[in-house]
Design a protein around this motif. Structure first.
Motif, PDB file in Angstrom:
ATOM      1  N   GLY A   1      31.650 -25.029  -7.490  1.00 53.29           N
ATOM      2  CA  GLY A   1      32.373 -24.411  -6.394  1.00 53.29           C
ATOM      3  C   GLY A   1      31.624 -23.128  -6.075  1.00 53.29           C
ATOM      4  N   ASP A   2      30.793 -23.160  -5.048  1.00 53.67           N
ATOM      5  CA  ASP A   2      29.971 -21.980  -4.774  1.00 53.67           C
ATOM      6  C   ASP A   2      30.890 -20.798  -4.473  1.00 53.67           C
ATOM      7  OD1 ASP A   2      28.044 -20.101  -3.566  1.00 53.67           O
ATOM      8  OD2 ASP A   2      26.706 -21.828  -3.676  1.00 53.67           O
ATOM      9  N   GLY A   3      30.712 -19.700  -5.202  1.00 58.68           N
ATOM     10  CA  GLY A   3      31.530 -18.507  -4.972  1.00 58.68           C
ATOM     11  C   GLY A   3      32.931 -18.588  -5.538  1.00 58.68           C
TER      12      GLY A   3
ATOM     13  N   ILE B   1      33.346 -22.722  -0.169  1.00 58.65           N
ATOM     14  CA  ILE B   1      34.220 -21.769  -0.851  1.00 58.65           C
ATOM     15  C   ILE B   1      33.558 -20.398  -0.741  1.00 58.65           C
ATOM     16  CG2 ILE B   1      35.314 -21.142  -3.039  1.00 58.65           C
ATOM     17  CD1 ILE B   1      35.083 -24.175  -3.782  1.00 58.65           C
ATOM     18  N   ASP B   2      32.267 -20.383  -0.970  1.00 62.11           N
ATOM     19  CA  ASP B   2      31.474 -19.161  -0.823  1.00 62.11           C
ATOM     20  C   ASP B   2      31.341 -18.738   0.639  1.00 62.11           C
ATOM     21  OD1 ASP B   2      29.316 -17.191  -1.898  1.00 62.11           O
ATOM     22  OD2 ASP B   2      28.284 -18.296  -0.315  1.00 62.11           O
ATOM     23  N   LYS B   3      30.896 -19.658   1.459  1.00 61.76           N
ATOM     24  CA  LYS B   3      30.576 -19.274   2.850  1.00 61.76           C
ATOM     25  C   LYS B   3      31.822 -18.754   3.567  1.00 61.76           C
ATOM     26  CE  LYS B   3      26.869 -22.698   2.981  1.00 61.76           C
ATOM     27  NZ  LYS B   3      25.780 -21.755   2.652  1.00 61.76           N
TER      28      LYS B   3
ATOM     29  N   SER C   1      34.463 -17.475   2.100  1.00 60.69           N
ATOM     30  CA  SER C   1      34.880 -16.215   1.479  1.00 60.69           C
ATOM     31  C   SER C   1      34.041 -15.057   2.019  1.00 60.69           C
ATOM     32  CB  SER C   1      34.762 -16.303  -0.044  1.00 60.69           C
ATOM     33  OG  SER C   1      35.683 -17.246  -0.548  1.00 60.69           O
ATOM     34  N   HIS C   2      32.743 -15.303   2.218  1.00 62.18           N
ATOM     35  CA  HIS C   2      31.913 -14.295   2.893  1.00 62.18           C
ATOM     36  C   HIS C   2      32.538 -13.900   4.227  1.00 62.18           C
ATOM     37  CE1 HIS C   2      28.220 -13.813   0.585  1.00 62.18           C
ATOM     38  NE2 HIS C   2      28.121 -15.110   0.416  1.00 62.18           N
ATOM     39  N   LEU C   3      33.039 -14.890   4.947  1.00 59.88           N
ATOM     40  CA  LEU C   3      33.565 -14.674   6.300  1.00 59.88           C
ATOM     41  C   LEU C   3      35.028 -14.257   6.274  1.00 59.88           C
ATOM     42  CD1 LEU C   3      31.833 -17.780   7.899  1.00 59.88           C
ATOM     43  CD2 LEU C   3      31.097 -15.396   8.027  1.00 59.88           C
TER      44      LEU C   3
ATOM     45  N   ASP D   1      28.517 -20.583  -9.235  1.00 63.74           N
ATOM     46  CA  ASP D   1      27.273 -19.845  -9.453  1.00 63.74           C
ATOM     47  C   ASP D   1      27.531 -18.346  -9.536  1.00 63.74           C
ATOM     48  OD1 ASP D   1      28.108 -19.934  -6.845  1.00 63.74           O
ATOM     49  OD2 ASP D   1      26.143 -20.389  -6.004  1.00 63.74           O
ATOM     50  N   HIS D   2      28.683 -17.933  -8.982  1.00 63.61           N
ATOM     51  CA  HIS D   2      29.102 -16.524  -8.955  1.00 63.61           C
ATOM     52  C   HIS D   2      30.430 -16.501  -8.248  1.00 63.61           C
ATOM     53  CE1 HIS D   2      28.182 -16.709  -4.731  1.00 63.61           C
ATOM     54  NE2 HIS D   2      26.990 -17.221  -5.047  1.00 63.61           N
ATOM     55  N   GLU D   3      31.139 -15.394  -8.325  1.00 59.72           N
ATOM     56  CA  GLU D   3      32.344 -15.211  -7.513  1.00 59.72           C
ATOM     57  C   GLU D   3      31.922 -14.608  -6.181  1.00 59.72           C
ATOM     58  OE1 GLU D   3      36.140 -13.578  -5.949  1.00 59.72           O
ATOM     59  OE2 GLU D   3      34.255 -12.518  -6.256  1.00 59.72           O
TER      60      GLU D   3
ATOM     61  N   VAL E   1      30.900  -9.771   0.106  1.00 57.57           N
ATOM     62  CA  VAL E   1      29.713  -9.998  -0.725  1.00 57.57           C
ATOM     63  C   VAL E   1      30.080 -10.620  -2.066  1.00 57.57           C
ATOM     64  CG1 VAL E   1      28.433  -8.119   0.363  1.00 57.57           C
ATOM     65  CG2 VAL E   1      29.845  -7.649  -1.648  1.00 57.57           C
ATOM     66  N   HIS E   2      29.065 -11.095  -2.759  1.00 59.42           N
ATOM     67  CA  HIS E   2      29.248 -11.643  -4.109  1.00 59.42           C
ATOM     68  C   HIS E   2      29.652 -10.524  -5.063  1.00 59.42           C
ATOM     69  CE1 HIS E   2      26.114 -15.030  -3.189  1.00 59.42           C
ATOM     70  NE2 HIS E   2      27.131 -15.020  -2.355  1.00 59.42           N
ATOM     71  N   THR E   3      30.321 -10.885  -6.131  1.00 62.19           N
ATOM     72  CA  THR E   3      30.681  -9.904  -7.144  1.00 62.19           C
ATOM     73  C   THR E   3      30.026 -10.268  -8.474  1.00 62.19           C
ATOM     74  OG1 THR E   3      32.670 -11.075  -7.861  1.00 62.19           O
ATOM     75  CG2 THR E   3      32.900  -9.549  -6.005  1.00 62.19           C
TER      76      THR E   3
HETATM   77 ZN   LIG Z   1      27.301 -16.505  -1.058  1.00 60.91          ZN
END
Ligand SMILES: [Zn+2]
Length: 688
Positions: free
Chosen positions: A161-163, A459-461, A463-465, A502-504, A641-643
């Protein structure tokens, strides 16, 4: 020839027991040795060694491993050109400002576990600089602190789950199942995995990683710099020349004959999918990345090198169509590579055809088909192709850039509103669980086993937005793929499944629920969600709509109206509200956003169409003039941003208790060694 060199000295050199400090003397600048200090490899795992620097005049270098001289495979001593592929840096006027020299030892490995000290010197006309690193070779044998000698795992499934942090999972569970009287009314498929732990997420050069090293550390056991995957940092003319470290898929294909599958809702060139198969120092090199998927797939089935790629499903059709004649193509020589160095090809047993070419007009879909891949570009196509036995190799490209998110795909599937998927020129896209099922069906044909990576990219993309509903919908979509993976693991046996991130991303936090705070000072807020849809900006202020503690109560989403596994709507009374600890500046109206923010990887022509249709490029441009505007956030970014926070891992295994190894707190690189050991444990250890 070059590998003979590696084999010969591997036998001579004994493991080192103590770590020695590095020493440096002034003269040449920027002198660096990779692999860096502390790097770990599995026994027989391949990697490249490089020493580089810059200064004045001709360069020369030396390399010792545990005190024994080692010959470089490239880099001519006493020259400024050295390996011919080190970087030449220029200023704006084109004048040369710095000429790097570099010496490489490609495709090495050690068969004996233990510590090894690498010592290098780098010399220019003014003097010499020394550098050193101590690396560790890890034994594949079990019984070294990981519990009982286990059974073999034949197949590895990694769901990313990216992010995805803990809060994304909690949000998806809350929305999907609800809570009554203090307890969840149900659990996600990933919640039900028996082995849960925490994983650190740092990269080689930062506490905050991006997806390239974030994924690559699971697939190689080594840390990489941000933006880089399957390589160590270097200064070279092309990012595809950087010193490599062997991927899980490459190692297992070489020693066991396994296949690789990659499934993602992102553009196939994106960092997470590429960090399972492609070696590059620039995660944005889409043309070369997609070429390397095929050119180093070992589609010729030699079993000597390559990834064994058999399934590639996602978006990113723009990288697979020739630049000439296809208006949506993004293929370009600027993101490609040619002429991989001869010692790289030799050291990694790659065929001459893998050297690459600057070929913006390559018909990469056609080349995949010639290599035996069935090609599909829609959900309908995928279903047809998978009926019966299905193909032995499968390429599916379901969008031009990233695929659309679950919320927009589902809206179209329900026949409600297909505007978004149509606007993205991708009207018929599969869901992630359907792609996962197809991938597992194809890969399970290989009796020697497989590695499959499945990514829920948005999930990442999203969350960025800071698009809450789209991010939660993506987490539900990933979880449905987790359920599919578990079902196949039970069917196939000897399969380990891990759910990772890969990261939150974004500091996602569940702060409460939408509250109906009608009062004399707030008389227009009269009816929860419906009132919100027509509310004046002033009535959307957090103080008037954000219910915390008991005002949050128990949000309940409707999953009865449709049987597709997604909520009827996200805009309910008492909807779950999310704050972003790592947010960018933005407007917030709390309601589901009618359209997504324009996907950055879409072809330019499509982006232009979307702008004309009132889609926005950045989250702060949403709902202009309405809602809550945050000013002066600490991150100073348009997007969240990523944490650096740890991420959860959930593990499941059929036919063994390998899942137990993921309980506790672990380094992100540990995941690679745990999965590889489970896969490589020797037959005789099963009899103990
Ligand atoms: Zn990202």
């Amino acid at each position: 020839m070059m590998r003979m060199n590696g084999v010969a000295w591997r036998a001579l050199v004994a493991p080192l027991l103590a770590t020695a400090a590095t020493a440096a003397f002034a003269a040449p600048q920027g002198v660096a040795l990779v692999p860096p200090n502390g790097a770990r490899f599995l026994e027989n795992q391949r990697f490249d060694i490089r020493v580089e620097g810059y200064g004045q005049g001709a360069y020369s270098a030396s390399l010792k491993v545990n005190g024994q001289d080692v010959q470089f495979t490239s880099g001519e001593q006493g020259t400024t050109t050295t390996d011919g592929v080190s970087a030449v840096e220029k200023d704006a006027s084109g004048a040369v400002t710095r000429t790097w020299g570099g010496f490489n030892a490609r495709g090495f490995s050690f068969s004996r576990p233990g510590k090894y000290k690498l010592e290098a010197t780098f010399k220019d006309a003014t003097g010499e600089t020394s550098t050193a690193s101590t690396i560790e070779i890890v034994d594949v044998d079990p019984g070294t602190g990981h519990g009982r000698k286990g059974t073999l795992a034949k197949n590895v499934v990694i769901l990313v789950g990216d992010g995805m942090g803990v809060a994304h999972r909690t949000a998806a569970r809350l929305v999907r199942h609800g809570v009554t009287g203090g307890d969840p009314d149900g659990y996600l498929a990933m919640d039900k995995f028996p082995g849960t732990g925490l994983v650190t997420t740092h990269s080689l050069n930062s506490i905050v990683t991006d997806s390239a090293p974030g994924m690559a550390c699971y697939a190689t056991g080594s840390h990489a710099n941000n933006g880089q995957e399957g390589v160590y940092p270097a200064h070279m003319a092309n990012p595809f020349y950087y010193p490599r470290v062997e991927y899980m898929a490459e190692y297992l294909h070489r020693v066991k004959g396994t296949s690789l599958g990659i499934v993602t809702s992102a553009d196939i060139e994106d960092a997470t999918p590429a960090a399972n198969a492609v070696h590059t120092g620039n995660r944005n090199s889409g043309t070369g990345i997609c070429d390397q998927y095929l050119d180093e797939s070992d589609w010729q089935a030699t079993g000597r090198s390559g990834t064994g790629l058999a399934v590639l499903l996602g978006g990113g059709r723009n990288w697979f169509k020739a630049a000439t004649g296809e208006q949506y193509s993004r293929r370009a020589t600027s993101t490609d590579y040619a002429a991989l160095p001869a010692d790289l090809l030799a050291g990694w047993d790659l065929p001459a055809s893998a050297a690459g070419a600057l070929d913006a007009d390559r018909d990469l879909v056609g080349d995949f088909q010639k290599a035996g891949f069935a090609y599909v570009d829609s959900s309908h196509d995928l279903q047809n192709t998978m009926s019966g036995h299905g193909p032995d190799r499968l390429l599916g490209l379901f969008g031009w850039g990233n695929m659309n998110v679950a919320l927009d795909k589902i809206s179209a599937r329900r026949g409600l509103d297909a505007d978004v998927v149509n606007a993205y020129h991708a009207p018929d896209q599969p869901m992630l669980d359907e792609m996962a099922d197809a991938a597992l069906k194809v890969l399970s044909k290989n009796e020697k086993g497989f590695v499959l990576m499945i990514e829920g990219a948005h999930i990442d993309k999203q969350s960025h937005l800071m698009d809450v509903d789209r991010a939660i919908g993506e987490t539900i979509e990933l979880d449905r793929a987790v359920a599919v993976a578990r079902k196949w693991a039970d069917k196939l046996g000897d399969t380990v499944v891990v759910v990772l991130a890969d990261h939150e991303c974004s500091g996602f936090s569940l702060m409460g629920a939408l509250a109906n705070k009608q009062s004399s000072s707030n008389p227009t807020n009269t009816g929860g969600i419906d009132a919100l849809k027509t509310a004046a900006a002033a009535d959307l202020a957090p103080a008037k709509v954000v219910g915390t503690y008991d005002a949050a109560g128990f949000p309940r989403y409707d999953f009865t109206k449709y049987d597709d596994g997604y909520p009827a709507t996200y805009d309910i009374d008492k909807k779950l509200l999310v704050g972003f600890g790592a947010s960018g500046d933005r407007n917030e109206t709390w309601l589901t956003k009618a359209t997504p923010v324009i996907d950055s990887l879409l072809p330019t022509a499509v982006k232009t169409e979307l702008k004309a249709a009132s889609y926005v490029s950045e989250p702060y441009q949403r709902d202009a003039g309405k809602g809550w505007v945050i000013g002066g956030q600490a991150t100073q970014q348009d997007q969240a941003v990523h944490t650096a926070t740890d991420i959860p891992v959930s593990a499941y295994s059929s036919g063994s208790d390998v899942w137990r190894r993921f309980v506790g707190v672990q380094r992100n690189t540990d995941v690679f060694f745990k999965l590889m050991k489970a896969t490589l444990e020797r037959e005789d250890s099963r009899r103990d």
